[in-house]
Design a protein around this motif. Structure first.
Motif, PDB file in Angstrom:
ATOM      1  N   ALA A 132       0.970  -1.298   0.076  1.00 13.87           N
ATOM      2  CA  ALA A 132       0.044   0.061   0.028  1.00 13.87           C
ATOM      3  C   ALA A 132       0.831   1.333   0.136  1.00 13.87           C
ATOM      4  N   GLY A 133       1.845   1.445   0.815  1.00 12.50           N
ATOM      5  CA  GLY A 133       2.924   2.278   0.768  1.00 12.50           C
ATOM      6  C   GLY A 133       3.479   2.696  -0.546  1.00 12.50           C
ATOM      7  N   SER A 134       3.915   1.549  -0.990  1.00 13.86           N
ATOM      8  CA  SER A 134       4.602   1.521  -2.088  1.00 13.86           C
ATOM      9  C   SER A 134       4.044   2.185  -3.553  1.00 13.86           C
ATOM     10  N   ILE A 135       2.578   2.251  -3.569  1.00 13.97           N
ATOM     11  CA  ILE A 135       1.643   2.904  -4.213  1.00 13.97           C
ATOM     12  C   ILE A 135       0.992   3.923  -3.809  1.00 13.97           C
ATOM     13  N   GLY A 136       1.318   4.510  -2.693  1.00 12.72           N
ATOM     14  CA  GLY A 136       1.053   5.764  -2.087  1.00 12.72           C
ATOM     15  C   GLY A 136      -0.566   5.645  -1.636  1.00 12.72           C
ATOM     16  N   LEU A 137      -1.106   4.523  -1.066  1.00 14.67           N
ATOM     17  CA  LEU A 137      -2.257   4.567  -0.428  1.00 14.67           C
ATOM     18  C   LEU A 137      -2.036   4.700   0.849  1.00 14.67           C
ATOM     19  N   ARG A 138      -2.942   5.114   1.850  1.00 18.12           N
ATOM     20  CA  ARG A 138      -2.845   5.387   3.148  1.00 18.12           C
ATOM     21  C   ARG A 138      -3.888   4.227   3.835  1.00 18.12           C
ATOM     22  N   LEU A 139      -3.946   3.828   5.186  1.00 14.56           N
ATOM     23  CA  LEU A 139      -4.760   2.956   5.769  1.00 14.56           C
ATOM     24  C   LEU A 139      -5.281   3.311   7.009  1.00 14.56           C
ATOM     25  N   ILE A 140      -6.534   2.817   7.265  1.00 15.55           N
ATOM     26  CA  ILE A 140      -7.141   2.960   8.428  1.00 15.55           C
ATOM     27  C   ILE A 140      -7.487   1.594   8.921  1.00 15.55           C
ATOM     28  N   LEU A 141      -6.817   1.294  10.270  1.00 21.20           N
ATOM     29  CA  LEU A 141      -6.770  -0.191  10.625  1.00 21.20           C
ATOM     30  C   LEU A 141      -7.596  -0.233  12.028  1.00 21.20           C
ATOM     31  N   PRO A 142      -8.881  -0.896  12.084  1.00 23.70           N
ATOM     32  CA  PRO A 142      -9.478  -1.275  13.286  1.00 23.70           C
ATOM     33  C   PRO A 142      -8.513  -2.462  14.111  1.00 23.70           C
ATOM     34  N   LEU A 143      -8.744  -2.464  15.274  1.00 23.08           N
ATOM     35  CA  LEU A 143      -7.902  -3.394  15.929  1.00 23.08           C
ATOM     36  C   LEU A 143      -8.654  -4.528  16.548  1.00 23.08           C
ATOM     37  N   THR A 144      -9.909  -4.469  16.571  1.00 28.47           N
ATOM     38  CA  THR A 144     -10.631  -5.635  16.841  1.00 28.47           C
ATOM     39  C   THR A 144     -12.431  -5.196  16.207  1.00 28.47           C
ATOM     40  N   ASP A 145     -13.298  -6.028  16.708  1.00 31.30           N
ATOM     41  CA  ASP A 145     -14.380  -5.944  15.888  1.00 31.30           C
ATOM     42  C   ASP A 145     -15.537  -6.392  16.972  1.00 31.30           C
ATOM     43  N   GLU A 146     -16.649  -5.516  16.715  1.00 29.70           N
ATOM     44  CA  GLU A 146     -18.041  -5.763  17.648  1.00 29.70           C
ATOM     45  C   GLU A 146     -18.372  -7.256  17.405  1.00 29.70           C
ATOM     46  N   TRP A 147     -18.348  -7.853  16.212  1.00 29.58           N
ATOM     47  CA  TRP A 147     -18.900  -8.905  15.588  1.00 29.58           C
ATOM     48  C   TRP A 147     -17.813 -10.060  15.700  1.00 29.58           C
ATOM     49  N   SER A 148     -18.566 -11.398  15.785  1.00 27.30           N
ATOM     50  CA  SER A 148     -17.837 -12.554  16.077  1.00 27.30           C
ATOM     51  C   SER A 148     -17.643 -13.232  14.526  1.00 27.30           C
ATOM     52  N   TYR A 149     -16.969 -12.540  13.773  1.00 24.69           N
ATOM     53  CA  TYR A 149     -16.633 -13.159  12.295  1.00 24.69           C
ATOM     54  C   TYR A 149     -15.467 -13.853  12.327  1.00 24.69           C
ATOM     55  N   TYR A 150     -14.983 -14.438  11.348  1.00 22.36           N
ATOM     56  CA  TYR A 150     -13.981 -15.398  11.381  1.00 22.36           C
ATOM     57  C   TYR A 150     -12.506 -14.854  11.626  1.00 22.36           C
ATOM     58  N   HIS A 151     -12.723 -13.449  11.453  1.00 25.20           N
ATOM     59  CA  HIS A 151     -11.176 -12.994  12.022  1.00 25.20           C
ATOM     60  C   HIS A 151     -11.093 -12.558  13.549  1.00 25.20           C
ATOM     61  N   GLY A 152     -12.337 -12.844  14.134  1.00 26.38           N
ATOM     62  CA  GLY A 152     -12.393 -12.677  15.600  1.00 26.38           C
ATOM     63  C   GLY A 152     -12.879 -11.179  15.990  1.00 26.38           C
TER      64      GLY A 152
END
Length: 841
Positions: A132-152
């Protein structure tokens, strides 16, 4: 996000060189970030390099851990790169991703409190951030989730203590565990960039979690202090799901307030943005339904300076073998769009991006695609290709007499792979050329040559799914090699020839086997590139390589198994395998027989599904439909049909007799089936009753038929004998109220022009929405007020709700009818009577 299956990433795979799309700025070995400065906050605005920073964005939630290809597993580096490149091609500058909300399963960053951290789970995250950095995109990164999906989610922090989920916000042990997770992630050093996550400007903001519903002011403040300590130059985002959280507005440590919309309206977004910026915070819509993206929605928001950014839900890129990765939540976004509605959504988002962050310079060149397979169907070549980010379509070209020419008319889409070539049956060389949205040709795929009775498999080595075995290697996003000798094998009947692309001059041995256990070494030839600018000519075309790269070829002689062993160098980057056609044809196919519409059928509705019996030896079928017995001047024709059913998109005329025939085609010839005939149903001349409210004994029976939508405000149906249904409503917090009737069996109102109903309204003014479902697809039309009298609404004026998926209007299956009132607080009554489907004037 649905799947809860676990799947393990292959632990022993080849260490690979993953070539990027040609339009990407950096090479894969050069992940130098274009993001050298941090995005900063100035009161209720964002700044970058001293200028206001506004953005269009999207959600790509699966970049760290995917659920959409073969169950839960790490995404390939190609899929990561392709999706980010697609966002870039759409003009987006920010991506929101759940890649660091990763707890609670064996592939997570934190499988469990007892197991501790899983460093292997960071490989895809490291690469996604670096690329993402190499093509100039920025990121917003949640650290957990309200919902119990596969990624926790946040329950993974409470369950080890046997606590309910709300303890995530109150229990000191749980809060400490969540903070330890956040700190571990933020301080991680990315081996691909050499930077800690908390020192990387690509990460624009950390979000406490996705749609956290239980945050308190104390909890927000406590964690904001910690986040600021661990990541002082990055921003902090917070937000609930569908409304504004007063605590996020009040918390001094929150920079960005994130609100989600399913569906959005310009009025609602504008009002929320004004409230957030009035509180001195930065406003973003961190998620909004991609199905609602229109120029009417986004153009006024582009002009609203209170709106810093909008991020659609959610983008998916190309599959490793061809076509797109699919997802089933109703908001899947592919570029340039699978249908008219999705294409309009894409265009609206591209236009919004151009308005809030105009691009500089010429668009980058698109490509290259990758031909992944050439199979045979009845001796005809069937091509599969892996698409290129930013491609609006593709041209398949053949090489003849030293010149390339198109093998078809117009452009093919990613949804048209595999594609059957009806025009070449001998030896032929193919390439696939991408074309961007402005009609510019991009970088062509590497050519692939195939003989008359030969098939080809190209393995780009993104996974080991195509391999028969492997040992002592690991997939990484850059070329490297494991200690000692590594090997991979493939199993294909009738293998004739193989070619292996290699990097860095490894020592190579090619072996074959008849049974997969006893191996013998065969002679191979090696072409080596002398420097980065050299081009080595192979029989498949010109291929550019890096220093020391080359190709190893070997004749196999019909063995069923082949393997390559290597040591040293930088490893293997691609395998191409030529095999004998497993089902060669020597005669034209058998004749297909028409099945439906049945010969002589009457009253056939609209345009039917044509079906026929399979014909042995067929590569493809063609369909011809005409009003004439000799099939002249066809009204419908289709070719390259691979199954035994075809549903044309066009409409046949009602009340007409038609003739049709199926032709079976293979490399040896074509065989016509018998001509069959049918007649379509004439248009109705009388209305069809949907509900005249005469069949209900009393109000209780009516209320049982018209069930209240439990998500809305209070509404009560009652029967007015001889006058229809009365709906008494009280509008409050939900802002809408409605009743729903389901028809079982579904009604058939085919051929009718629209709905007619008698309405009357008293009390508080409210908008009236008439909604129906046909074939599982929702349609609705809203009246600003109920006229006192008869209203006619043509079916053409009904549209899909913004929160619903698209689909055809199949009024032969009229399954559900609903009436909704909506507006501000107040009470009133709506009378509905004599609902019919009326014929065309």
């Amino acid at each position: 996000m649905r799947s809860l299956r676990w799947a393990s990433l292959a632990a022993v795979v080849l260490v690979l060189s993953l070539a990027p799309p040609a339009h990407a700025a950096p090479a894969p070995a050069d992940l130098t970030s274009l993001n050298t400065r941090f995005v900063t906050r100035s009161d209720s605005r964002l700044d970058l390099d001293g200028k206001p920073f506004r953005f269009a964005g999207t959600n790509i939630y699966w970049l760290g851990l995917d659920e959409n290809v073969g169950g839960v597993a790490y995404p390939t580096f190609f899929r990561i790169r392709d999706a980010l490149d697609t966002a870039k091609a759409m003009g987006m500058t920010v991506v929101r991703s759940h890649m660091l909300a990763s707890t609670g399963n064996p592939l997570s960053i934190l499988p469990s409190k007892e197991a501790g951290f899983n460093d292997e789970a960071f490989a895809t995250v490291d690469y996604a951030i670096a690329y993402a950095g190499s093509i100039g995109l920025r990121l917003i990164l949640p650290l957990t989730d309200e919902w119990s999906y596969y990624h926790g989610g946040h329950r993974d922090f409470t369950e080890p203590y046997g606590l309910p989920s709300e303890a995530f916000y109150t229990d000191e042990r749980v809060i400490a565990d969540y903070q330890a997770y956040a700190e571990h992630v933020m301080r991680r050093v990315n081996p691909l960039t050499g930077k800690a996550y908390n020192a990387d400007p690509t990460i624009m903001a950390w979000e406490f979690g996705n749609e956290l519903e239980g945050m308190t002011l104390d909890w927000i403040n406590t964690n904001a202090v910690k986040f600021r300590q661990w990541a002082p130059r990055q921003l902090i985002a917070a937000g609930r799901r569908f409304d504004l959280d007063p605590d996020t507005l009040a918390a001094p440590g929150v920079d960005i307030v994130d609100v989600h919309y399913y569906p959005p309206t310009a009025e609602r977004v504008g009002a929320d943005a004004a409230t957030v910026t009035g509180a001195g915070k930065v406003y973003i819509a961190g998620e909004y339904a991609s199905t609602a993206a229109t120029k009417e929605l986004l153009t006024p928001l582009a002009a609203d300076r209170n709106v810093t950014g909008l991020l659609s839900w959610s983008l998916f890129g190309h599959h490793d073998r061809g076509g797109f990765v699919q997802h089933d939540d109703g908001f899947t976004l592919h570029y340039p769009g699978d249908d008219e509605r999705m294409r309009a959504s894409v265009e609206a988002q591209v236009a919004f991006a151009e308005q809030v962050s105009p691009p500089s310079g010429r668009p980058a060149r698109v490509g290259p695609p990758l031909i992944t397979q050439v199979d045979k169907r009845g001796g005809l070549n069937e091509l599969r290709w892996r698409g290129a980010a930013g491609a609006a379509g593709y041209v398949v070209e053949r090489l003849r007499r030293g010149r390339w020419s198109a093998a078809h008319q117009g452009l093919l889409t990613d949804n048209q792979t595999p594609w059957i070539d009806p025009g070449a049956t001998g030896e032929v060389t193919y390439r696939v050329v991408p074309v961007d949205r402005d009609g510019r040709r991009g970088t062509a795929s590497e050519p692939v040559r195939v003989a008359r009775s030969q098939v080809v498999l190209v393995d780009p080595l993104q996974t080991t799914d195509l391999a028969g075995g492997h040992e002592n290697v690991t997939i990484t996003p850059a070329a490297a090699v494991a200690d000692g000798e590594a090997w991979m094998s493939w199993s294909r009947p009738g293998l004739q020839r193989v070619r292996f692309d290699v990097a860095g001059r490894p020592r190579i041995k090619v072996q074959v086997s008849d049974d997969g256990s006893a191996w013998r070494t065969v002679r191979h030839e090696t072409d080596t590139v002398r420097d980065e600018t050299d081009t080595v000519r192979h029989e498949s075309g010109d291929v550019r390589h890096g220093r020391g790269d080359g190709q190893v070829t070997a004749e196999i002689g019909g063995a069923g198994h082949v393997r390559v062993l290597w040591s040293g160098g930088k490893g293997l980057t691609r395998a191409t395998l030529w095999s004998a056609d497993p089902a060669p044809v020597t005669a034209p196919p058998a004749a297909p027989a028409p099945l439906t519409p049945a010969p002589g059928a009457r009253d056939v509705l609209g345009t039917p599904a044509f079906t026929w019996s399979p014909a042995a030896g067929t590569g493809l079928y063609t369909l011809t439909v005409s009003e004439h017995a000799d099939l002249s001047d066809p009204v419908l024709s289709a070719t390259a049909i691979t199954g035994t059913e075809h549903r044309p998109s066009g409409e046949l005329e009602p009340g007409v007799t038609y003739y049709w025939r199926i032709t079976a085609v293979n490399a040896a010839g074509r065989t016509h089936g018998a001509v069959s005939t049918f007649a379509t149903r004439p248009l109705p001349t009388a209305p069809a009753v949907v509900d005249d409210f005469t069949g209900y004994a009393d109000s209780a029976q009516l209320a049982a038929a018209y069930a209240r939508n439990p998500g809305g405000d209070q509404i009560t149906p009652s029967l007015l004998p001889g006058q229809g249904m009365r709906l008494d409503y009280t509008l409050g917090g939900a802002g809408y109220a409605g009743v729903i009737r389901t028809f079982s069996p579904a009604l058939d109102v085919w051929g009718q022009h629209g709905l007619e109903l008698r309405l009357a309204q008293t009390g508080a003014a409210a908008k009236i929405t008439v909604q129906f479902v046909t074939g599982g697809v929702y349609f609705e039309h809203t009246l600003d007020a109920a006229p006192n009298g008869v209203v006619r609404i043509p079916f053409t004026e009904f549209d899909h709700p913004s929160w619903a998926g698209a689909g055809p209007l199949d009024v032969t299956r009229f399954e559900q009818l609903s009436f909704y009132v909506g507006g501000g607080p107040g009470t009133g009554a709506l009378t509905v009577d004599q609902v019919t489907a009326y014929p065309a004037p």
